[in-house]
Design an enzyme around this catalytic site. Structure first.
Site, PDB file in Angstrom:
ATOM      1  N   THR A   1       0.815  -1.211   0.000  1.00 12.80           N
ATOM      2  CA  THR A   1       0.000   0.000   0.000  1.00 12.80           C
ATOM      3  C   THR A   1       0.853   1.267   0.000  1.00 12.80           C
ATOM      4  N   ASP A   2       0.243   2.363  -0.440  1.00 12.46           N
ATOM      5  CA  ASP A   2       0.924   3.665  -0.360  1.00 12.46           C
ATOM      6  C   ASP A   2       1.049   4.152   1.087  1.00 12.46           C
ATOM      7  N   GLU A   3       0.252   3.535   1.987  1.00 16.82           N
ATOM      8  CA  GLU A   3       0.237   4.038   3.369  1.00 16.82           C
ATOM      9  C   GLU A   3       1.559   3.815   4.093  1.00 16.82           C
TER      10      GLU A   3
ATOM     11  N   TYR B   1      -1.974  -0.413  10.928  1.00 17.22           N
ATOM     12  CA  TYR B   1      -2.112  -1.092   9.629  1.00 17.22           C
ATOM     13  C   TYR B   1      -0.893  -0.808   8.751  1.00 17.22           C
TER      14      TYR B   1
ATOM     15  N   ALA C   1       2.037   0.258   9.516  1.00 15.00           N
ATOM     16  CA  ALA C   1       3.290  -0.287  10.057  1.00 15.00           C
ATOM     17  C   ALA C   1       3.384  -1.789   9.791  1.00 15.00           C
TER      18      ALA C   1
ATOM     19  N   LYS D   1       2.032  -3.388   7.279  1.00 17.79           N
ATOM     20  CA  LYS D   1       2.316  -3.589   5.850  1.00 17.79           C
ATOM     21  C   LYS D   1       3.772  -3.243   5.557  1.00 17.79           C
TER      22      LYS D   1
ATOM     23  N   LYS E   1     -15.592   0.502   3.998  1.00 18.31           N
ATOM     24  CA  LYS E   1     -14.639   1.449   3.419  1.00 18.31           C
ATOM     25  C   LYS E   1     -15.412   2.619   2.817  1.00 18.31           C
TER      26      LYS E   1
ATOM     27  N   PRO F   1     -20.924   9.948   7.038  1.00 16.41           N
ATOM     28  CA  PRO F   1     -19.995  10.436   8.065  1.00 16.41           C
ATOM     29  C   PRO F   1     -18.623  10.808   7.519  1.00 16.41           C
TER      30      PRO F   1
ATOM     31  N   TYR G   1     -14.982  12.168   8.285  1.00 14.45           N
ATOM     32  CA  TYR G   1     -14.069  12.342   9.421  1.00 14.45           C
ATOM     33  C   TYR G   1     -13.409  13.727   9.341  1.00 14.45           C
TER      34      TYR G   1
ATOM     35  N   ASP H   1     -12.750  13.002  14.012  1.00 19.79           N
ATOM     36  CA  ASP H   1     -11.700  12.526  13.105  1.00 19.79           C
ATOM     37  C   ASP H   1     -11.070  11.226  13.592  1.00 19.79           C
ATOM     38  N   ARG H   2     -10.410  10.541  12.659  1.00 14.60           N
ATOM     39  CA  ARG H   2      -9.620   9.347  12.970  1.00 14.60           C
ATOM     40  C   ARG H   2      -8.335   9.799  13.680  1.00 14.60           C
TER      41      ARG H   2
ATOM     42  N   GLY I   1      -4.606  10.285  14.372  1.00 12.06           N
ATOM     43  CA  GLY I   1      -3.413  10.150  13.515  1.00 12.06           C
ATOM     44  C   GLY I   1      -3.734  10.113  12.028  1.00 12.06           C
ATOM     45  N   HIS I   2      -4.879  10.664  11.635  1.00 18.86           N
ATOM     46  CA  HIS I   2      -5.363  10.577  10.248  1.00 18.86           C
ATOM     47  C   HIS I   2      -4.360  11.149   9.245  1.00 18.86           C
TER      48      HIS I   2
HETATM   49  P1  NAD Z   1      -9.972  -7.207   2.173  1.00 20.04           P
HETATM   50  O1  NAD Z   1      -9.956  -6.850   3.625  1.00 20.04           O
HETATM   51  O2  NAD Z   1     -11.172  -6.918   1.353  1.00 20.04           O
HETATM   52  O3  NAD Z   1      -9.687  -8.769   2.013  1.00 20.04           O
HETATM   53  C1  NAD Z   1      -8.698  -9.452   2.724  1.00 20.04           C
HETATM   54  C2  NAD Z   1      -8.899 -10.943   2.522  1.00 20.04           C
HETATM   55  O4  NAD Z   1      -7.858 -11.620   3.235  1.00 20.04           O
HETATM   56  C3  NAD Z   1     -10.241 -11.450   3.071  1.00 20.04           C
HETATM   57  O5  NAD Z   1     -10.847 -12.316   2.129  1.00 20.04           O
HETATM   58  C4  NAD Z   1      -9.846 -12.212   4.325  1.00 20.04           C
HETATM   59  O6  NAD Z   1     -10.716 -13.297   4.621  1.00 20.04           O
HETATM   60  C5  NAD Z   1      -8.441 -12.690   3.967  1.00 20.04           C
HETATM   61  N1  NAD Z   1      -7.618 -12.939   5.165  1.00 20.04           N
HETATM   62  C6  NAD Z   1      -7.431 -12.112   6.217  1.00 20.04           C
HETATM   63  N2  NAD Z   1      -6.623 -12.698   7.116  1.00 20.04           N
HETATM   64  C7  NAD Z   1      -6.262 -13.896   6.594  1.00 20.04           C
HETATM   65  C8  NAD Z   1      -5.419 -14.954   7.042  1.00 20.04           C
HETATM   66  N3  NAD Z   1      -4.783 -14.878   8.211  1.00 20.04           N
HETATM   67  N4  NAD Z   1      -5.267 -16.033   6.244  1.00 20.04           N
HETATM   68  C9  NAD Z   1      -5.919 -16.107   5.047  1.00 20.04           C
HETATM   69  N5  NAD Z   1      -6.733 -15.154   4.589  1.00 20.04           N
HETATM   70  C10 NAD Z   1      -6.902 -14.063   5.345  1.00 20.04           C
HETATM   71  O7  NAD Z   1      -8.673  -6.531   1.579  1.00 20.04           O
HETATM   72  P2  NAD Z   1      -8.460  -5.859   0.141  1.00 20.04           P
HETATM   73  O8  NAD Z   1      -8.995  -4.491   0.178  1.00 20.04           O
HETATM   74  O9  NAD Z   1      -8.898  -6.813  -0.907  1.00 20.04           O
HETATM   75  O10 NAD Z   1      -6.875  -5.742   0.138  1.00 20.04           O
HETATM   76  C11 NAD Z   1      -6.058  -6.783  -0.433  1.00 20.04           C
HETATM   77  C12 NAD Z   1      -4.602  -6.386  -0.269  1.00 20.04           C
HETATM   78  O11 NAD Z   1      -4.375  -5.121  -0.889  1.00 20.04           O
HETATM   79  C13 NAD Z   1      -4.167  -6.218   1.196  1.00 20.04           C
HETATM   80  O12 NAD Z   1      -2.879  -6.748   1.309  1.00 20.04           O
HETATM   81  C14 NAD Z   1      -4.166  -4.720   1.406  1.00 20.04           C
HETATM   82  O13 NAD Z   1      -3.207  -4.352   2.377  1.00 20.04           O
HETATM   83  C15 NAD Z   1      -3.770  -4.233   0.020  1.00 20.04           C
HETATM   84  N6  NAD Z   1      -4.241  -2.877  -0.302  1.00 20.04           N
HETATM   85  C16 NAD Z   1      -5.583  -2.603  -0.307  1.00 20.04           C
HETATM   86  C17 NAD Z   1      -6.007  -1.325  -0.659  1.00 20.04           C
HETATM   87  C18 NAD Z   1      -7.471  -0.979  -0.720  1.00 20.04           C
HETATM   88  O14 NAD Z   1      -7.796   0.172  -1.016  1.00 20.04           O
HETATM   89  N7  NAD Z   1      -8.383  -1.896  -0.489  1.00 20.04           N
HETATM   90  C19 NAD Z   1      -5.071  -0.330  -0.976  1.00 20.04           C
HETATM   91  C20 NAD Z   1      -3.715  -0.646  -0.929  1.00 20.04           C
HETATM   92  C21 NAD Z   1      -3.312  -1.939  -0.619  1.00 20.04           C
HETATM   93  P1  TYD Z   2     -10.793   4.220   3.985  1.00 17.87           P
HETATM   94  O1  TYD Z   2     -11.729   3.787   2.910  1.00 17.87           O
HETATM   95  O2  TYD Z   2     -10.946   3.651   5.351  1.00 17.87           O
HETATM   96  O3  TYD Z   2      -9.309   3.995   3.443  1.00 17.87           O
HETATM   97  P2  TYD Z   2      -7.861   4.466   4.048  1.00 17.87           P
HETATM   98  O4  TYD Z   2      -8.002   4.848   5.451  1.00 17.87           O
HETATM   99  O5  TYD Z   2      -7.076   3.221   3.854  1.00 17.87           O
HETATM  100  O6  TYD Z   2      -7.394   5.602   3.171  1.00 17.87           O
HETATM  101  O7  TYD Z   2     -10.895   5.795   4.107  1.00 17.87           O
HETATM  102  C1  TYD Z   2     -10.632   6.652   3.021  1.00 17.87           C
HETATM  103  C2  TYD Z   2     -10.674   8.066   3.525  1.00 17.87           C
HETATM  104  O8  TYD Z   2     -12.013   8.358   3.935  1.00 17.87           O
HETATM  105  C3  TYD Z   2      -9.811   8.305   4.753  1.00 17.87           C
HETATM  106  O9  TYD Z   2      -9.269   9.625   4.673  1.00 17.87           O
HETATM  107  C4  TYD Z   2     -10.793   8.216   5.910  1.00 17.87           C
HETATM  108  C5  TYD Z   2     -12.076   8.757   5.299  1.00 17.87           C
HETATM  109  N1  TYD Z   2     -13.338   8.199   5.861  1.00 17.87           N
HETATM  110  C6  TYD Z   2     -14.344   9.075   6.278  1.00 17.87           C
HETATM  111  O10 TYD Z   2     -14.206  10.315   6.217  1.00 17.87           O
HETATM  112  N2  TYD Z   2     -15.508   8.538   6.762  1.00 17.87           N
HETATM  113  C7  TYD Z   2     -15.691   7.195   6.868  1.00 17.87           C
HETATM  114  O11 TYD Z   2     -16.781   6.759   7.354  1.00 17.87           O
HETATM  115  C8  TYD Z   2     -14.663   6.308   6.412  1.00 17.87           C
HETATM  116  C9  TYD Z   2     -14.824   4.826   6.488  1.00 17.87           C
HETATM  117  C10 TYD Z   2     -13.493   6.861   5.912  1.00 17.87           C
END
Ligand code: NAD
Ligand code: TYD
Length: 361
Positions: A135-137, A161, A163, A165, A200, A216, A218, A292-293, A295-296
């Site tokens: 992730t970019d985070e 999260y 940290a 990754k 999300k 909502p 943040y 807000d979250r 440490g956002h």
């Molecule tokens: P998600 O939370 O939708 O899915 C995660 C999947 O992993 C789920 O199906 C869950 O059952 C499975 N899982 C969790 N713990 C497990 C374990 N111990 N053993 C086996 N399976 C397990 O996540 P996502 O949004 O699809 O993200 C996928 C990957 O991409 C992650 O590594 C995440 O860090 C990375 N990522 C996601 C985003 C995003 O915007 N969603 C952005 C950047 C990076």
């Molecule tokens: P999120 O989808 O949780 O992704 P990430 O935290 O990995 O970027 O959140 C995206 C942005 O939206 C983030 O700045 C937090 C904000 N947010 C809200 O403002 N309200 C919400 O209810 C949620 C879930 C996120």
């Protein structure tokens, strides 16, 4: 690439990737290892394009002997590692699972790959690949005038999260450097699109707006994310698997950076357009500012020139087209939405996360 182990393939991006790759590659077999946590669902894997080339195994990536056994039994030559705990807000409320799955789980997979591929020589080492999704985070937060994150930006994670990754990325790098494990890493920005668990931002806002529930935001809502349509992300991973240089990392982003508030307003106007009869139009009226979250991170932005120049990949969707497709998908897939919302974890999460912020749900 013949026998591909996909971890986390019942989650959002993993299930989209399985759909995508089954369409694009006609002779590979997929083994999908997923623990089916709250974020994973077999509903995400219904009606796959070529179902008989997909095998689902319910299991934990931390179970080292299970992973080794799968690798031997299915002659795995490629691992695409998505499995993770992925929600920042959950990591703030309960970091332990993030360390277990994201750090220990990645270590478990890497070590199984070292043992089976390099130790037992079950596959010739030039034919195997461990691809890690990150992730970019991991790069932390940008100030308004900072240049976007590049592949050489220093790591400075700010949430449990991020940290976890970052730690997993370091482990992957270590296995390449020390043991010559053939690896690639991609760091991508915020994904959106079909099958995203509605905790999300984007799916939560679509579903709340459709029901006339508060939207909502943040803090002040001026945080910036770099939104990437999930199918573009899948294509980028495919390009890296096919042509990416071993040992390299590639940044992937959507090339657009609205504030959260702008993004939610855009979603509301798409809903107004598609649901003109709704009693909740204009949906924007439901925007509610909440606590807000902690440490956002303020701003993320990705410099994607490396993958553009080396692999000739660029995102196909701009924000408007990607959001339109996403809103339509959620409107047309209410059965999926209902099945996901029926699980108690969803309502428990809404209660636990939003009650403390001002009880909007
Ligand atoms: P998600 O939370 O939708 O899915 C995660 C999947 O992993 C789920 O199906 C869950 O059952 C499975 N899982 C969790 N713990 C497990 C374990 N111990 N053993 C086996 N399976 C397990 O996540 P996502 O949004 O699809 O993200 C996928 C990957 O991409 C992650 O590594 C995440 O860090 C990375 N990522 C996601 C985003 C995003 O915007 N969603 C952005 C950047 C990076
Ligand atoms: P999120 O989808 O949780 O992704 P990430 O935290 O990995 O970027 O959140 C995206 C942005 O939206 C983030 O700045 C937090 C904000 N947010 C809200 O403002 N309200 C919400 O209810 C949620 C879930 C996120």
């Amino acid at each position: 690439m013949r026998n591909v182990l996909i971890t986390g393939g019942a989650g959002f991006i993993g299930s989209n990737f399985i759909r995508y790759i089954l369409e694009k590659e006609s002779d590979l077999q997929i083994i999908n290892l997923d623990a089916l946590t709250y974020a994973g669902s077999l509903e995400n894997l219904k009606n796959l394009p070529d179902e008989e080339r997909h095998t689902f195994i319910k299991g934990d990536i931390c179970d080292h002997s299970l992973v080794e056994d799968i690798m031997r039994r299915h002659h795995i030559d490629t691992i695409v590692h998505f499995a993770a705990e992925s929600h920042v807000d959950r990591s703030i409320l309960g970091p332990a699972k993030f360390i277990q799955t994201n750090v220990f789980g990645t270590f478990s997979l890497l070590d199984a790959a070292r043992q089976v591929w390099l130790g037992e020589g079950v596959q010739p080492s030039e034919k195997v690949r461990f691809h890690h999704i990150s992730t970019d985070e991991v790069f932390g937060s940008l100030s308004p005038d900072d240049p976007p994150f590049s592949e050489t930006t220093s790591y400075a994670p700010n949430s449990p999260y991020a940290a976890s990754k970052a730690a997993s990325d370091h482990l992957v790098r270590t296995y390449a450097h020390t043991y010559d494990l053939p690896i690639t890493i991609t760091n991508c920005s915020n994904n959106y699109g079909p099958y995203q668990f509605p905790e999300k931002l984007i799916p939560l806002m679509i579903l709340n707006a459709m029901q006339g529930l508060p939207l909502p935001i943040y803090g002040d809502g001026l945080q910036v994310r770099d939104w990437l349509y999930v199918e573009d992300h899948c294509e980028a991973i495919h390009f890296v698997l096919k042509q990416g240089r071993l040992g390299q990392t590639y940044n992937i982003g959507g090339d657009n950076q609205p504030t959260n508030l702008e993004l939610v307003r855009q979603l509301c106007s798409i809903l107004d357009e598609h649901l003109p009869q709704s009693p909740y139009t204009p949906h924007e009226g439901f925007i509610t500012f909440v606590t807000d979250r902690p440490g956002h991170d303020r701003r993320y932005a990705m410099d994607i020139r490396k993958i553009q120049h080396e692999l000739d990949w660029s995102p196909r969707e701009d924000l408007a087209s990607g959001l339109h497709k996403t809103v339509l998908w959620y409107l047309e897939n209410i059965d999926w939405v209902d099945s996901i919302r029926a699980g108690s974890e969803y309502s428990e999460w809404l209660e636990c996360n939003y009650e403390r912020r001002g009880g909007v749900n």
